[in-house]
Scaffold this motif. Structure first.
Motif, short mmCIF file in Angstrom:
data_model
loop_
_atom_site.label_atom_id
_atom_site.label_comp_id
_atom_site.label_asym_id
_atom_site.label_seq_id
_atom_site.Cartn_x
_atom_site.Cartn_y
_atom_site.Cartn_z
N GLU A 127 0.83 -1.21 0.00
CA GLU A 127 0.00 0.00 0.00
C GLU A 127 0.86 1.26 0.00
O GLU A 127 0.59 2.21 -0.74
N ARG A 128 1.91 1.27 0.83
CA ARG A 128 2.77 2.44 0.89
C ARG A 128 3.57 2.61 -0.40
O ARG A 128 3.77 3.73 -0.88
N VAL A 129 4.04 1.52 -0.97
CA VAL A 129 4.78 1.59 -2.24
C VAL A 129 3.88 2.18 -3.33
O VAL A 129 4.30 3.05 -4.11
N THR A 130 2.64 1.71 -3.38
CA THR A 130 1.70 2.23 -4.37
C THR A 130 1.43 3.71 -4.15
O THR A 130 1.36 4.50 -5.11
N GLU A 131 1.31 4.12 -2.88
CA GLU A 131 1.05 5.53 -2.58
C GLU A 131 2.23 6.40 -3.00
O GLU A 131 2.03 7.51 -3.52
N HIS A 132 3.44 5.93 -2.79
CA HIS A 132 4.61 6.70 -3.26
C HIS A 132 4.58 6.85 -4.78
O HIS A 132 4.95 7.90 -5.32
N GLY A 133 4.14 5.81 -5.47
CA GLY A 133 4.03 5.91 -6.92
C GLY A 133 2.98 6.93 -7.34
O GLY A 133 3.20 7.71 -8.28
N ARG A 134 1.85 6.94 -6.63
CA ARG A 134 0.81 7.94 -6.94
C ARG A 134 1.33 9.36 -6.69
O ARG A 134 1.06 10.27 -7.48
N GLN A 135 2.03 9.54 -5.58
CA GLN A 135 2.57 10.86 -5.30
C GLN A 135 3.56 11.30 -6.37
O GLN A 135 3.59 12.46 -6.77
N ALA A 136 4.37 10.36 -6.85
CA ALA A 136 5.31 10.69 -7.93
C ALA A 136 4.56 11.13 -9.18
O ALA A 136 4.98 12.06 -9.88
#
Length: 348
Positions: free
Chosen positions: A262-271
């Motif tokens: 979930e956190r990895v995906t969120e970092h991708g969204r923020q990028a």
């Protein structure tokens, strides 16, 4: 001017000015009202605390029993119930009356901060004083039991009646001292930092940015407005370059072991969100009349943005391939969108 006052007034004024500037630059005055309120609180907090303390002390003394715990030698404050119209005439009448009093050694005219007054000397080390407030009330003070006699003498000399009180009308606000002053100074500094931070939070509310990043972006905007040598295009390029650095940092955060799917995906969204903001800034900058040096810089920033997005996508893919996180449909879509954006940028 003491240091605490300098910090509170200067810092509070700076925060209020920042709120005014942000309103003019970003629009929406309601967004920056909390910032202005924090600046106002920071500027007036020490005065407010000192005033409140003085007011509470004054009320407590005013309604306290004037005789409880007080000997004849201490707490001798007498305030006339009525006022006098001519302070000078009143003092002259008191001088004549005191000089005819056998208990008093001498009386001298004195100049006090609030105006003329009298100092009455008795045998010993303690003197008594007669002063007149701005409102015209006669005040007799002293730490000697003779102060009671002086109040009676003044009352007879000018047909006055006195009330004994603990509350000295001439006692002003006492400044905050000692450890509370240090604590208050630290609290005000923290409050000022929070106030400046609210400017960035209101200007850039997206959760893709942390408070430090918002502050830096806001600082770039402020420099563009306040520095005559910085053009609008230069400001946009500087912001875009900083956003690229944020995207690049997301690639590093994706690799952190403690981050789950979930956190990895969120970092991708923020990028993705930050990269879109960077693209918009670069497009707006190119719409301006760029100098050759600025155009070259814009090209470099665009290339760095492509590399940063690719790095985020590669880091997310690597986490899946080494089985440190489970691939989800959301993660797969984010990686595809990062790479699709990169392909469009490369093609253009």
């Amino acid at each position: 001017m003491n240091k605490l006052r300098t910090v509170t007034w200067g810092g509070g004024g700076l925060v209020i000015l920042a709120a005014i500037w942000a309103t003019l630059h970003y629009g929406g005055p309601g967004r920056f009202l909390p910032t202005a309120a924090i600046g106002l609180v920071a500027a007036t907090l020490p005065f407010g605390i000192a005033y409140s303390k003085s007011a509470v002390t004054s009320l407590r003394r005013r309604f306290a029993d004037v005789d409880e715990g007080i000997s004849a030698e201490t707490g001798s404050i007498f305030v006339s119930r009525s006022t006098v119209d001519d302070p000078v005439d009143c003092l002259e009448s008191i001088v004549d009356a005191v000089r005819s009093d056998a208990n008093a050694d001498d009386v001298e005219r004195e100049s006090f901060q609030e105006g003329p007054g009298l100092m009455v000397m008795y045998t010993g080390f303690h003197n008594s004083f007669v002063r007149i407030t701005e409102a015209g009330r006669v005040v007799v003070t002293g730490t000697s039991e003779h102060t009671h006699d002086l109040a009676d003498t003044v009352a007879e000399a000018y047909s006055l009646s006195f009330d004994r009180t603990r509350n000295n009308p001439f006692s002003g606000m006492e400044p905050i001292r000692g450890a509370p002053r240090v604590f208050l100074g630290v609290f005000v500094i923290v409050l000022l930092l929070v106030g400046l931070g609210t400017v960035g939070a209101a200007a850039y509310p997206s959760d893709a940015y942390n408070p430090a990043e918002r502050t830096v972006i806001t600082g770039i905007d402020a420099r563009g407005d306040l520095d005559p040598g910085t053009s609008r295009a230069e400001t946009r390029l500087s912001k875009a370059a900083f956003l690229v650095a944020i995207v690049d940092e997301e690639a590093q955060e994706v690799t952190w072991v403690q981050n789950d799917s979930e956190r990895v995906t969120e970092h991708g969204r923020q990028a993705l969100r930050v990269s879109r903001d960077a693209e918009a800034l670069l497009a707006a900058a190119r719409d301006d009349s760029l100098t050759p040096a600025q155009a070259e810089r814009a090209t470099r920033v665009e290339r760095r943005l492509v590399d940063a997005r690719m790095a985020v996508a590669a880091a997310m893919t690597e986490r899946v391939e080494n089985d440190s996180v489970n691939e989800t449909a959301d993660m797969r879509r984010v990686v595809e969108r990062l790479r699709a954006t990169d392909e469009r940028s490369t093609a253009s």
